[in-house]
Design a protein around this motif. Structure first.
Motif, short mmCIF file in Angstrom:
data_model
loop_
_atom_site.label_atom_id
_atom_site.label_comp_id
_atom_site.label_asym_id
_atom_site.label_seq_id
_atom_site.Cartn_x
_atom_site.Cartn_y
_atom_site.Cartn_z
N GLY A 14 5.39 0.41 0.29
CA GLY A 14 5.81 -0.58 1.28
C GLY A 14 4.71 -1.17 2.14
O GLY A 14 4.98 -1.75 3.18
N VAL A 15 3.45 -1.02 1.71
CA VAL A 15 2.37 -1.58 2.53
C VAL A 15 1.91 -2.95 2.02
O VAL A 15 1.09 -3.60 2.66
N GLY A 16 2.47 -3.37 0.88
CA GLY A 16 2.17 -4.73 0.41
C GLY A 16 1.33 -4.81 -0.86
O GLY A 16 0.75 -5.86 -1.14
N LYS A 17 1.27 -3.72 -1.62
CA LYS A 17 0.51 -3.73 -2.89
C LYS A 17 0.92 -4.87 -3.81
O LYS A 17 0.08 -5.61 -4.30
N THR A 18 2.22 -4.95 -4.05
CA THR A 18 2.71 -5.92 -5.04
C THR A 18 2.50 -7.35 -4.55
O THR A 18 2.08 -8.22 -5.31
N THR A 19 2.73 -7.58 -3.27
CA THR A 19 2.50 -8.91 -2.69
C THR A 19 1.03 -9.29 -2.83
O THR A 19 0.70 -10.42 -3.21
N ILE A 20 0.15 -8.33 -2.56
CA ILE A 20 -1.28 -8.62 -2.66
C ILE A 20 -1.69 -8.84 -4.11
O ILE A 20 -2.45 -9.77 -4.41
N VAL A 142 -4.85 -0.52 -0.56
CA VAL A 142 -4.17 -1.30 0.47
C VAL A 142 -3.61 -0.35 1.52
O VAL A 142 -3.01 0.67 1.19
N THR A 143 -3.83 -0.70 2.78
CA THR A 143 -3.18 0.06 3.86
C THR A 143 -2.72 -0.92 4.93
O THR A 143 -3.05 -2.09 4.90
N THR A 144 -1.91 -0.41 5.85
CA THR A 144 -1.59 -1.17 7.05
C THR A 144 -2.16 -0.37 8.22
O THR A 144 -2.49 0.80 8.05
#
Lengths: 265, 87
Positions: A14-20, A142-144
């Protein structure tokens, strides 16, 4: 230029891997490169949704690995960019359906046709993560700026080092400059100090991402979106350009304005 | 507004950073087998230049408290090596 296999991973979900992954692939394709995005999250496929290609899937990664189709038959061409492709994951199989050796073999074949192969890793550090990692020349973690996400990123970085991956870079997603300014959130510098690996991207929190995901149109195609711009910058850095990281300043608090004014006296 | 808040009170950003640092001290040590053994060897070999120590009686542990990590070593000394005196 040698073809590059880049795996995008995170540890925490849920930190945005796929979006990135979807946006980085799109940005590299916009820059004129032959790009394929591979969804290695078997059983929970999402990359097709981010790219708006969910209706076009016929064959998937598991079909290729198990020899039910040729690699070329499973590749889906993007709606907008003719040099961008997706290799989708299976939605019904489990994560062990593809072995690390299968992934290496598939990516070897992709190298002959593409200059960039981006692999979207599943969350976690188990089988699916190891499979996604196996073919990688480079890894983007990827992290937030949140405690749990940074902790998991640290764990992943340790595993990547143990696996002998030499090129490991960090993308910090969903940064809220105003919260950092107020002392309510870890800053980019804080996260870098703790994780101590090179930075490849800083992406601000941006409601446009939700809109883009709803429409199935990667946010980099929206020229007004700050996160889209940040991912384009990330792509340029991957291509070897020196792109400065914009100082993410939020609205200044009265305290900061006042203290700066006093210092000048 | 935080006109007066900056002096003593720690903000959530600082708390987050401190908690993370402590978590990572424990995580990094726990996930690397042999870390404590290696550290023990390194410590004993450099102490050996100055002291004759009881290796078997040496105890090394990591304590993570409220706001910092602490390495606690108990090293029984058998004797102190004689060194040249300087004025």
């Amino acid at each position: 230029m040698e073809p590059r296999v880049i795996t995008i991973t995170s540890g925490k979900g849920g930190v945005g891997k796929t979006t990135i992954t979807a946006n980085l692939a799109t940005a590299l394709a916009l820059a004129g490169h032959q790009v394929v995005a591979v969804d290695a999250d078997i059983g929970l496929r999402n990359l097709d949704v981010m790219m708006g290609l969910e209706n076009r899937i016929v064959y998937d990664l598991v079909d290729v690995a198990e020899g039910r189709c040729r690699l070329r038959q499973a590749l889906i061409r993007d709606k907008r960019l003719s040099n961008l492709f997706l290799l989708p994951a299976a939605q019904t199989k489990d994560k062990t359906a593809v072995q690390p050796a299968d992934m290496v073999k598939i990516c070897e074949e992709l190298r002959s046709e593409f200059s960039f192969v981006l692999v979207d890793s599943p969350a976690g550090i188990e089988h699916g993560f190891r499979t996604a990692l196996a073919p990688a020349d480079e890894v983007i973690v990827v992290t937030t700026p949140e405690v749990a996400a940074v902790r998991d990123a640290d764990r992943v970085i340790g595993l990547l080092e143990a696996a002998g991956k030499e090129s490991v870079e960090l993308a910090i997603n969903r940064v809220k400059p105003e919260m950092v300014e107020r002392g309510d959130m870890l800053s980019v510098e804080d996260v870098l100090e703790i994780l101590a690996i090179p930075l490849i991207g800083v992406i601000p929190e941006d409601p446009e991402v939700i809109v883009a995901t709803n429409k199935g149109v990667p946010v980099v195609l929206n020229n007004l979106s700050p996160s889209g711009q940040a991912i384009k910058d990330m792509a340029r850095r991957l291509l070897g350009e020196e792109v400065p990281f914009p100082t993410l300043k939020g609205k200044e608090s009265i305290f900061n304005l006042l203290s700066r004014w006093l210092r000048r006296k | 507004m935080r006109l007066f808040g900056k002096a003593g009170l720690r903000n959530p950003r600082d708390i987050a950073k401190e908690r993370l640092k402590l978590m990572l001290i424990q995580d990094r040590i726990q996930v690397s087998p042999g870390f404590m053994e290696e550290l023990r060897e390194a410590l004993l070999s450099s102490l050996g230049k100055y002291l004759d120590v009881d290796r078997e009686g040496t105890e090394l542990s990591l304590e993570v408290g409220e706001n910092r990590g602490k390495l606690v070593a108990s090293v029984p000394i058998k004797s102190v090596k004689r060194r040249a005196e300087h004025d």
